[in-house]
Design a protein around this motif. Structure first.
Motif, PDB file in Angstrom:
ATOM      1  N   SER A  47       0.824  -1.211   0.000  1.00  0.00           N
ATOM      2  CA  SER A  47       0.000   0.000   0.000  1.00  0.00           C
ATOM      3  C   SER A  47       0.852   1.252   0.000  1.00  0.00           C
ATOM      4  N   ALA A  48       2.040   1.163   0.611  1.00  0.00           N
ATOM      5  CA  ALA A  48       2.889   2.346   0.786  1.00  0.00           C
ATOM      6  C   ALA A  48       4.354   1.931   0.797  1.00  0.00           C
ATOM      7  N   VAL A  49       5.200   2.885   0.409  1.00  0.00           N
ATOM      8  CA  VAL A  49       6.651   2.752   0.584  1.00  0.00           C
ATOM      9  C   VAL A  49       7.099   3.832   1.557  1.00  0.00           C
ATOM     10  N   LYS A  50       8.140   3.517   2.318  1.00  0.00           N
ATOM     11  CA  LYS A  50       8.564   4.442   3.360  1.00  0.00           C
ATOM     12  C   LYS A  50      10.082   4.521   3.419  1.00  0.00           C
ATOM     13  N   LEU A  51      10.575   5.752   3.554  1.00  0.00           N
ATOM     14  CA  LEU A  51      11.990   6.002   3.782  1.00  0.00           C
ATOM     15  C   LEU A  51      12.191   6.462   5.228  1.00  0.00           C
ATOM     16  N   GLN A  52      13.407   6.904   5.526  1.00  0.00           N
ATOM     17  CA  GLN A  52      13.727   7.469   6.840  1.00  0.00           C
ATOM     18  C   GLN A  52      14.355   8.842   6.628  1.00  0.00           C
ATOM     19  N   LYS A  53      13.876   9.831   7.390  1.00  0.00           N
ATOM     20  CA  LYS A  53      14.365  11.212   7.231  1.00  0.00           C
ATOM     21  C   LYS A  53      15.018  11.674   8.519  1.00  0.00           C
ATOM     22  N   ARG A  54      16.253  12.135   8.382  1.00  0.00           N
ATOM     23  CA  ARG A  54      17.019  12.643   9.513  1.00  0.00           C
ATOM     24  C   ARG A  54      17.665  13.976   9.161  1.00  0.00           C
ATOM     25  N   ASP A  55      17.638  14.893  10.102  1.00  0.00           N
ATOM     26  CA  ASP A  55      18.460  16.096  10.020  1.00  0.00           C
ATOM     27  C   ASP A  55      19.688  15.812  10.871  1.00  0.00           C
ATOM     28  N   ASN A  56      20.698  15.252  10.241  1.00  0.00           N
ATOM     29  CA  ASN A  56      21.777  14.601  10.983  1.00  0.00           C
ATOM     30  C   ASN A  56      22.536  15.539  11.919  1.00  0.00           C
ATOM     31  N   ARG A  57      22.758  16.763  11.507  1.00  0.00           N
ATOM     32  CA  ARG A  57      23.523  17.692  12.340  1.00  0.00           C
ATOM     33  C   ARG A  57      22.804  18.019  13.645  1.00  0.00           C
ATOM     34  N   SER A  58      21.479  18.115  13.578  1.00  0.00           N
ATOM     35  CA  SER A  58      20.745  18.423  14.804  1.00  0.00           C
ATOM     36  C   SER A  58      20.363  17.173  15.577  1.00  0.00           C
ATOM     37  N   LEU A  59      20.363  16.022  14.920  1.00  0.00           N
ATOM     38  CA  LEU A  59      19.932  14.788  15.560  1.00  0.00           C
ATOM     39  C   LEU A  59      21.005  14.192  16.467  1.00  0.00           C
ATOM     40  N   PHE A  60      22.267  14.237  16.028  1.00  0.00           N
ATOM     41  CA  PHE A  60      23.339  13.563  16.754  1.00  0.00           C
ATOM     42  C   PHE A  60      24.218  14.562  17.498  1.00  0.00           C
ATOM     43  N   THR A  61      24.770  14.117  18.620  1.00  0.00           N
ATOM     44  CA  THR A  61      25.781  14.944  19.268  1.00  0.00           C
ATOM     45  C   THR A  61      26.981  15.058  18.338  1.00  0.00           C
ATOM     46  N   GLN A  62      27.786  16.066  18.538  1.00  0.00           N
ATOM     47  CA  GLN A  62      28.969  16.235  17.688  1.00  0.00           C
ATOM     48  C   GLN A  62      29.887  15.039  17.804  1.00  0.00           C
ATOM     49  N   ALA A  63      29.984  14.487  19.030  1.00  0.00           N
ATOM     50  CA  ALA A  63      30.862  13.333  19.233  1.00  0.00           C
ATOM     51  C   ALA A  63      30.369  12.127  18.441  1.00  0.00           C
ATOM     52  N   MET A  64      29.049  11.899  18.460  1.00  0.00           N
ATOM     53  CA  MET A  64      28.515  10.747  17.720  1.00  0.00           C
ATOM     54  C   MET A  64      28.621  10.972  16.218  1.00  0.00           C
ATOM     55  N   TYR A  65      28.366  12.197  15.771  1.00  0.00           N
ATOM     56  CA  TYR A  65      28.453  12.517  14.349  1.00  0.00           C
ATOM     57  C   TYR A  65      29.866  12.261  13.817  1.00  0.00           C
ATOM     58  N   ASN A  66      30.864  12.559  14.653  1.00  0.00           N
ATOM     59  CA  ASN A  66      32.269  12.472  14.204  1.00  0.00           C
ATOM     60  C   ASN A  66      32.962  11.170  14.557  1.00  0.00           C
ATOM     61  N   GLU A  67      32.265  10.261  15.239  1.00  0.00           N
ATOM     62  CA  GLU A  67      32.958   9.040  15.647  1.00  0.00           C
ATOM     63  C   GLU A  67      33.231   8.143  14.445  1.00  0.00           C
ATOM     64  N   PRO A  68      34.341   7.415  14.464  1.00  0.00           N
ATOM     65  CA  PRO A  68      34.685   6.538  13.340  1.00  0.00           C
ATOM     66  C   PRO A  68      33.596   5.500  13.107  1.00  0.00           C
ATOM     67  N   TYR A  69      33.365   5.198  11.836  1.00  0.00           N
ATOM     68  CA  TYR A  69      32.342   4.211  11.484  1.00  0.00           C
ATOM     69  C   TYR A  69      32.826   3.494  10.234  1.00  0.00           C
ATOM     70  N   THR A  70      33.537   2.425  10.450  1.00  0.00           N
ATOM     71  CA  THR A  70      34.245   1.793   9.336  1.00  0.00           C
ATOM     72  C   THR A  70      33.882   0.326   9.167  1.00  0.00           C
ATOM     73  N   GLY A  71      32.720  -0.085   9.624  1.00  0.00           N
ATOM     74  CA  GLY A  71      32.320  -1.480   9.489  1.00  0.00           C
ATOM     75  C   GLY A  71      31.950  -1.847   8.065  1.00  0.00           C
ATOM     76  N   ALA A  72      31.512  -3.111   7.899  1.00  0.00           N
ATOM     77  CA  ALA A  72      31.203  -3.638   6.563  1.00  0.00           C
ATOM     78  C   ALA A  72      30.053  -2.905   5.906  1.00  0.00           C
ATOM     79  N   HIS A  73      29.170  -2.316   6.698  1.00  0.00           N
ATOM     80  CA  HIS A  73      27.989  -1.660   6.134  1.00  0.00           C
ATOM     81  C   HIS A  73      28.133  -0.139   6.083  1.00  0.00           C
ATOM     82  N   SER A  74      29.334   0.365   6.313  1.00  0.00           N
ATOM     83  CA  SER A  74      29.536   1.811   6.382  1.00  0.00           C
ATOM     84  C   SER A  74      29.569   2.451   4.997  1.00  0.00           C
TER      85      SER A  74
END
Length: 356
Positions: A47-74
């Protein structure tokens, strides 16, 4: 009666399931892949398709936004870069909105923050999804409720008190709510699903449409959810279980989504009516195998019937056997041969026999 309208489609206890194909970030940041997912979901009967919407700069702390993220799905060296790579902007959303409209399928998104609620409302989506993680985020719930758009709220990881608090926040502002039982495990095994909570929600919130957001593998348990009263069914959707990204492995592929929607329609048909009566398709079999009361032997006119004068035989197209007791003591107005049907017009009732 509980009811919710999304894009003119009524969702209620008597309706078919409203099926949301949750694409999330399974598009991998590609608009072309998102288009292909939209097309496959529409073809599969969603009936419907759905995405996900984020305003990343306001959603995450600066530390979380800048933390390394190098896994297989990155999709980036940091978590912020990863999330930005998966985010579509306004022109891309507008384009996908047109794609969905041409396919005849609803399109909306999960809002993870206040700017994303505003973004989606300004876009003119028919609904906004609130993820399980924001069940306790009353400022977000309040802000989304005030849009007047239909809200679809998942409840994974929450307690009943938290679910009640969320509903108390939303419903005075906006009655257009679908409340989804969900388990925040990826994937969720059957023992995690607690589908009986669908009944709990239906009893606790009699005016609210209830649904199921399933992270389980395959479509089958969603059919049970529908049978329990879930009328919004959300399942993650992918074109490739092995693609890069953390959600593909528990998502439904197009064949499974088709099986889901087909099975939900069969489930609705099988539930049928709550009124117990002989159905048209049953009549022939009941006549053939059922029983009626007939004469056990030749009986003369004027004879007063005893239980031994009557037997039960097929076909079942005459007086039902449960009436045996009321016929004993009746007087025949005509003779009967063995196996002749009894007819009410051939009988004088026991009370009339006694009076005579």
């Amino acid at each position: 009666m509980r009811s919710l309208d999304i894009s003119g489609r009524p969702i209620c206890d008597t309706s078919e399931a409203y099926v949301i194909a949750e694409i999330g970030h399974n598009h991998g940041g590609s608009v072309a892949r998102a288009e292909a997912l939209f097309q496959a979901a529409a073809a599969a009967g969603a009936s419907a398709v759905k995405l996900q919407k984020r305003d990343n700069r306001s959603l995450f702390t600066q530390a979380m936004y800048n933390e390394p993220y190098t896994g297989a799905h990155s999709y980036g060296a940091t978590y912020g870069e990863h999330r930005e790579a998966l985010e579509f902007d306004r022109p891309q959303y507008l384009h996908l909105q047109q794609v969905a409209r041409a396919l005849g399928i609803d399109f909306f998104a999960t809002a993870f923050d206040l700017p994303s609620v505003d973004f989606l409302a300004e876009l003119g989506v028919p609904a906004i999804k609130i993820a399980s993680a924001d069940l306790t985020n009353t400022p977000l719930l309040n802000h989304a409720a005030k849009t007047g758009l239909a809200l679809v709220l998942s409840t994974g990881g929450g307690s009943m008190d938290e679910v009640r608090r969320a509903c108390d926040e939303i419903l005075p502002l906006n009655p257009r709510l679908a409340l989804l039982q969900c388990t925040a495990a990826y994937p969720a095994v059957p023992e995690d699903l607690n589908l009986r909570i669908i009944t709990t929600y239906r009893e606790a919130f009699p005016d609210v449409v209830v649904g199921f957001s399933g992270h389980d593998l395959g479509p089958e348990l969603s059919w049970i959810a529908y049978a329990l009263g879930a009328r919004v069914i959300e399942k993650h959707f992918t074109l490739d279980h092995g693609a890069k990204g953390s959600d593909h492995h528990f998502s439904l592929d197009p064949d499974q989504m088709t099986a889901l929607t087909d099975g939900l329609r069969r489930t609705q048909a099988a539930l049928g009516s709550a009124e117990k009566e002989t159905g048209a398709r049953e009549a022939a079999a009941i006549r053939k195998m059922g029983k009626k009361l007939v004469a056990a032997r030749d009986l003369p006119g004027g004879h007063v019937l005893t239980a031994e004068d009557l037997v039960c035989k097929s076909p079942g197209d005459g007086i039902k056997p449960y009436r045996l007791g009321e016929l004993v003591g009746s007087r025949l107005t005509r003779p009967l041969a063995a196996d002749d049907d009894l007819r009410t017009e051939d009988l004088v009732s026991p009370s009339d026999v006694t009076a005579a």
